[in-house]
Design a protein around this motif. Sequence first.
Motif, short mmCIF file in Angstrom:
data_model
loop_
_atom_site.label_atom_id
_atom_site.label_comp_id
_atom_site.label_asym_id
_atom_site.label_seq_id
_atom_site.Cartn_x
_atom_site.Cartn_y
_atom_site.Cartn_z
N HIS A 1 0.84 -1.24 0.00
CA HIS A 1 0.10 0.12 0.22
C HIS A 1 0.98 1.33 -0.10
O HIS A 1 2.01 1.17 0.51
CB HIS A 1 -0.92 0.05 1.11
N ASP B 1 6.73 1.60 5.55
CA ASP B 1 5.51 0.78 5.65
C ASP B 1 4.71 0.93 4.51
O ASP B 1 4.18 1.94 4.16
CB ASP B 1 4.88 1.43 6.88
N GLY B 2 4.43 -0.09 3.88
CA GLY B 2 3.70 -0.29 2.68
C GLY B 2 4.67 0.20 1.44
O GLY B 2 4.36 -0.68 0.38
N GLU C 1 -4.95 0.60 3.20
CA GLU C 1 -4.58 -0.51 3.97
C GLU C 1 -4.61 0.06 5.75
O GLU C 1 -4.83 -0.77 6.56
CB GLU C 1 -3.04 -0.88 3.71
N GLU C 2 -4.35 1.54 5.84
CA GLU C 2 -4.02 1.80 7.24
C GLU C 2 -5.33 1.94 7.99
O GLU C 2 -5.40 1.72 9.28
CB GLU C 2 -3.46 3.07 7.35
N HIS D 1 7.74 -6.58 3.40
CA HIS D 1 7.37 -5.32 4.28
C HIS D 1 8.34 -5.08 5.08
O HIS D 1 9.01 -6.20 5.59
CB HIS D 1 5.84 -5.83 4.74
N HIS E 1 -2.17 -7.50 7.66
CA HIS E 1 -1.54 -6.89 6.09
C HIS E 1 -2.55 -7.42 4.89
O HIS E 1 -3.16 -8.24 5.26
CB HIS E 1 -0.12 -7.67 5.99
#
Length: 410
Positions: free
Chosen positions: A83, A94-95, A128-129, A189, A357
């Motif tokens: 993401h 992150d992502g 995603e978050e 990730h 995830h």
Amino acid sequence: MENLRVDGQRLWDSLMEMAKIGATPKGGVCRLTLTDLDKQSRDLFISWCEEAGCRIAVDPVGNIFARRPGRNNKLPPILTGSHLDSQPTGGKFDGAYGVLAGLEVLRTLNEGAVETEAPVEVVVWTNEEGSRYAPAMMGSGVFTGLFTLEDTYAAEDVDGVSFGEALERIGYKGDPVGKPDIGAYFEAHIEQGPILEAEGRTIGVVTGAQGQRWYEVTLTGMEAHAGPTPMARRKDALVGAAEVVRTVNRIGHDFQPDACATVGMMQVHPNSRNVIPGRVFLTIDFRHPDDARLAEMDATLRRELTAIADAAKLELDLKQILDFAATPFDPDCVDAVRKGAERFGYSHRDIISGAGHDAVYVAKIAPAGMIFVPCEDGISHNEIENATREDLAAGCQVLLQAVLDRAGAR
Ligand SMILES: [Zn+2]
């Protein structure tokens, strides 16, 4: 094929370029889903994929698929990605790492003029978050049929802007892409935890994700004056809640290794310094990779909370609001990751994902696996999140190998 190597510097440069979008003064990013900044990051990703010769598709929830054709395009694609949205005080990796590692795989295949048997696609999952719109992992949730498009469009942010409106506004409401058919899915990730760094290992071979059970607890006693009410006559809901917090923490310790148990939120009523608290609301988050152990944690919690409430003369309302079964990843995908790490001599260990995830949702409909790389001090969802160029390159190399393994190549 033997000497095919990803370009760690190019991957790093792409990550740093992407991190300029929504950059914060402390070195992180704030790129909330479906904002102008999210749109900019999507546009940049698409421009890079088009340069790499990919065909782009966007589905109705805004997931982006960049496809590199294979020799046999009737075969289901091998998917990889993650993401581009972040937490309000998020980090650069992150992502974005999973997305840009996927792009680096495509660039490396192009450079080596490698023709894969199955097509390879890099995917960017929407939201995603779960920060601007709840719940988390909406894009992969809709894609895999866990959430409806209707509910997702209707979700509102704190300003009352619906997901559907926001998606339309940034121009990423796409067309149905048909039934999802995926050969395999790999997601790279950062670990977001401290284990790999502490053990000095480069690659986490993710074998699955923890099961989760979430609860909401209300303890009701009676408000009374903090002065004239003798100790023996009190029904103090906060004293009961304190016992609950200690018990939850103890259950977490009792179910080691692997258990996590957290009280993360508490509301005290009436929250006045000279009133005995009459009501407390609190939340409990239990996690364990083994569903049977999680069920034992659940039984222990119910038994002990009942005893606490009885002893403190409180009324107990315990509601379970989430039951998410542990998700083991596909053994062949896990194996492809492990073999990739071994082949390049990277130190590795099997690891369970503590966080949710997109791969966990994709695993419900297709063979899936994940690759973790260390991050500094295990810190994530923080602007100081950091990882080394070498570890990120190693994870990407393993990703390339796993994709080739499943896509087939000559
Ligand atoms: Zn993430």
